[in-house]
Design a protein around this motif. Structure first.
Motif, mmCIF file in Angstrom:
data_model
loop_
_atom_site.group_PDB
_atom_site.id
_atom_site.type_symbol
_atom_site.label_atom_id
_atom_site.label_comp_id
_atom_site.label_asym_id
_atom_site.label_seq_id
_atom_site.Cartn_x
_atom_site.Cartn_y
_atom_site.Cartn_z
ATOM 1 N N GLY A 1 2.879 -2.127 -3.784
ATOM 2 C CA GLY A 1 2.785 -3.549 -3.423
ATOM 3 C C GLY A 1 1.995 -4.373 -4.426
ATOM 4 O O GLY A 1 1.870 -5.590 -4.283
ATOM 5 N N ASP A 51 9.317 -0.900 2.234
ATOM 6 C CA ASP A 51 8.186 -1.385 3.037
ATOM 7 C C ASP A 51 7.016 -0.396 2.979
ATOM 8 O O ASP A 51 5.857 -0.791 2.837
ATOM 9 C CB ASP A 51 8.606 -1.592 4.505
ATOM 10 C CG ASP A 51 9.568 -2.773 4.641
ATOM 11 O OD1 ASP A 51 9.655 -3.575 3.671
ATOM 12 O OD2 ASP A 51 10.248 -2.878 5.680
ATOM 13 N N ASN A 102 5.333 -0.602 -0.416
ATOM 14 C CA ASN A 102 4.553 -1.841 -0.572
ATOM 15 C C ASN A 102 3.286 -1.856 0.273
ATOM 16 O O ASN A 102 2.336 -2.569 -0.033
ATOM 17 C CB ASN A 102 5.424 -3.054 -0.243
ATOM 18 C CG ASN A 102 6.439 -3.309 -1.347
ATOM 19 O OD1 ASN A 102 6.217 -2.928 -2.499
ATOM 20 N ND2 ASN A 102 7.551 -3.933 -1.015
ATOM 21 N N SER A 103 3.285 -1.009 1.345
ATOM 22 C CA SER A 103 2.039 -0.956 2.122
ATOM 23 C C SER A 103 1.152 0.201 1.652
ATOM 24 O O SER A 103 0.196 0.589 2.336
ATOM 25 C CB SER A 103 2.363 -0.840 3.620
ATOM 26 O OG SER A 103 3.084 0.337 3.836
ATOM 27 N N LYS A 127 1.920 3.354 1.238
ATOM 28 C CA LYS A 127 2.143 4.677 1.860
ATOM 29 C C LYS A 127 3.204 5.436 1.075
ATOM 30 O O LYS A 127 4.260 4.892 0.737
ATOM 31 C CB LYS A 127 2.569 4.509 3.313
ATOM 32 C CG LYS A 127 1.479 3.879 4.143
ATOM 33 C CD LYS A 127 1.705 4.131 5.632
ATOM 34 C CE LYS A 127 0.614 3.483 6.442
ATOM 35 N NZ LYS A 127 0.793 2.029 6.575
#
Ligand SMILES: NC(=O)c1ccc[n+]([C@@H]2O[C@H](COP(=O)([O-])OP(=O)(O)OC[C@H]3O[C@@H](n4cnc5c(N)ncnc54)[C@H](O)[C@@H]3O)[C@@H](O)[C@H]2O)c1
Ligand SMILES: CC(=O)N[C@@H]1[C@@H](OP(=O)(O)OP(=O)(O)OC[C@H]2O[C@@H](n3ccc(=O)[nH]c3=O)[C@H](O)[C@@H]2O)O[C@H](CO)[C@@H](O)[C@@H]1O
Length: 390
Positions: free
Chosen positions: A56, A32, A35-36, A38
């Motif tokens: 992402g 996650d 994909n963002s 970070k």
């Protein structure tokens, strides 16, 4: 497969070459984050920028192997753990290979990057893929290319450092070389996966043995009243490279790889042919006893009962500047002293007080200690020794 400290920089560098990357990792939180945009490894120089640009998008992270079904190249870089007898525990690798086998198609290439005992790619990895994919070698390609990064400078290593690749058969080697050339500028094709595996293991053995030699020469120099560092500086030249002495060799890599060869030679009843590797391992791991004795000698110079002397180990990570405690000999030294009933605390610039406490040690400001051992500089400071000049 595996977006850890080694896999993520590689995935980001491949994406930076305009190649669409699907990264599979069982850690959903990590996926996650990526994909963002970070970066989960902020200490890795240059990675923030690549993850924010490709996370992402050109690099899509997922926990599902089936999301990688459209890929043609599968790179495996999941960890290989070692049990208490120093034997590899292949379960993580096996699970990754069997999962990827279920999505493998004719013509695909699989490359193993995890450091493994020589023979693993052509043996276990090939078997796991064939059993889980129902394809036979020749219908897919298989190679080994050991990861040679160094934590903190992985991106520059991938762009500059020589990387090797070798196939389990000739065709696999050529196919793998052609693919890797697209994103690794300094790439060399070697004759087999087995040679590629040995190159990485050899490198670790070289460092372990040379550090053991440095540690031994350091102990002898001290005994003879010779300044080791002065001698080393002038001894080193093109044909001689004496390494740095230490409290021993820590980290995930170098203390582990010699055991691949030592244990294999034991299995072959040829232990006598790996005697230097074993001696180096034992010598390096034994350095904490040498330093414990030096610290105890220091304590004897203080006019206080031994149990009241406050000893601070300054630097407990396995090497300076890296927030990692894996097989840290500095931490092992602190725990050894504590096990002798001494009042020991630790301090480390890269760790918070809470992180130090989590190791089971007391946090101690070096300024409040009677004895400070700086484990990276190997210096011992004794406060108010009874033999100090008035
Ligand atoms: N970190 C380094 O400096 C370094 C240097 C050279 C070589 N290596 C090699 O890389 C290997 C991996 O090291 P690392 O530092 O990246 O480890 P790591 O623990 O940082 O990362 C491993 C990643 O693999 C994931 N993973 C575990 N099982 C999986 C599975 N079945 N499928 C998909 N993902 C899975 C984990 O969630 C984790 O994110 C090492 O064993 C070593 O051989 C590492
Ligand atoms: C230089 C390098 O490219 N290394 C890498 C290494 O990285 P690393 O993070 O393990 O770090 P190192 O610097 O090798 O140190 C290990 C331990 O040895 C101690 N040491 C070191 C030098 C010395 O002269 N005297 C010592 O005593 C040090 O304090 C620490 O405890 O492993 C990776 C994984 O395979 C490899 O990519 C790669 O080989």
């Amino acid at each position: 497969m595996g977006l850890g400290n080694a896999g993520l920089p590689l995935a980001a560098v491949i994406a930076d070459h305009g190649i669409q990357v699907v990264g599979v990792d069982i850690d959903r939180r990590r996926c996650d984050l990526i994909n963002s945009g970070k970066n989960p490894i902020p200490q890795e120089v240059g990675l923030d920028e690549l993850i924010s640009r490709y996370g992402g998008k050109g690099l899509v992270a997922t926990t599902e192997y089936r999301d990688a079904v459209s890929c043609n190249v599968f790179i495996v870089i999941v960890p290989l753990f070692i049990d208490k007898n120093h034997n590899p525990d292949f379960r993580t690798l096996e699970s990754a290979f069997r999962s990827l086998g279920s999505v493998l198609k004719r013509g695909d290439l699989v490359v193993l990057e995890t450091t493994v005992p020589p023979g693993t790619t052509e043996g276990l990895a090939l078997r796991w893929i064939e059993e889980s994919s129902e394809l036979k070698l020749g219908q897919f390609y298989l190679a080994h290319s050991p990861e040679r990064i160094m934590t903190g400078c992985s991106i520059s290593r991938l762009r500059e450092f020589p990387k090797v690749i070798g196939g389990v058969d000739e065709r696999s080697g050529i196919v793998a070389y052609d693919v890797y050339r697209r994103f690794i500028p300094n790439l060399r094709l070697v004759s087999s996966a087995r040679v590629a595996e040995m190159i990485k293991v050899m490198e670790g053995c070289y460092r372990d043995v040379n550090i053991a030699l440095a540690n031994e020469l350091f102990k002898i120099s001290n005994e003879l009243g010779i300044d080791f560092h002065e001698a080393r500086e002038h001894a080193n030249h093109e044909y001689c490279h004496i390494h740095m002495p230490s409290t021993g060799v820590g980290g995930h890599c170098i203390p582990v790889y010699p055991w691949f060869l030592i244990n294999e030679m034991v299995r072959r009843e040829r232990a006598e042919d790996a005697v230097m590797l074993r001696t180096a391992r034992e010598l390096n791991d034994g350095m904490i006893r040498y330093w414990m004795d030096r610290i105890m000698d220091g304590c004897m110079r203080i006019d206080k009962p031994l149990v009241d002397i406050r000893i601070c180990i300054h630097g407990i990570t396995y090497r300076p500047g890296v927030r990692e405690l894996h097989h840290s000999r500095n931490l092992a030294l602190a725990k050894l002293l504590k096990s002798r009933g001494l009042k020991v605390g630790a301090y480390d610039e890269t760790l918070s007080k809470e992180e130090v406490l989590k190791t089971g040690l007391e946090w101690m400001d070096p300024e409040d200690a009677d004895v400070v051992f700086n484990s990276f500089e190997l210096s011992l400071t004794i406060r108010h020794p009874r033999d100090a000049p008035a």
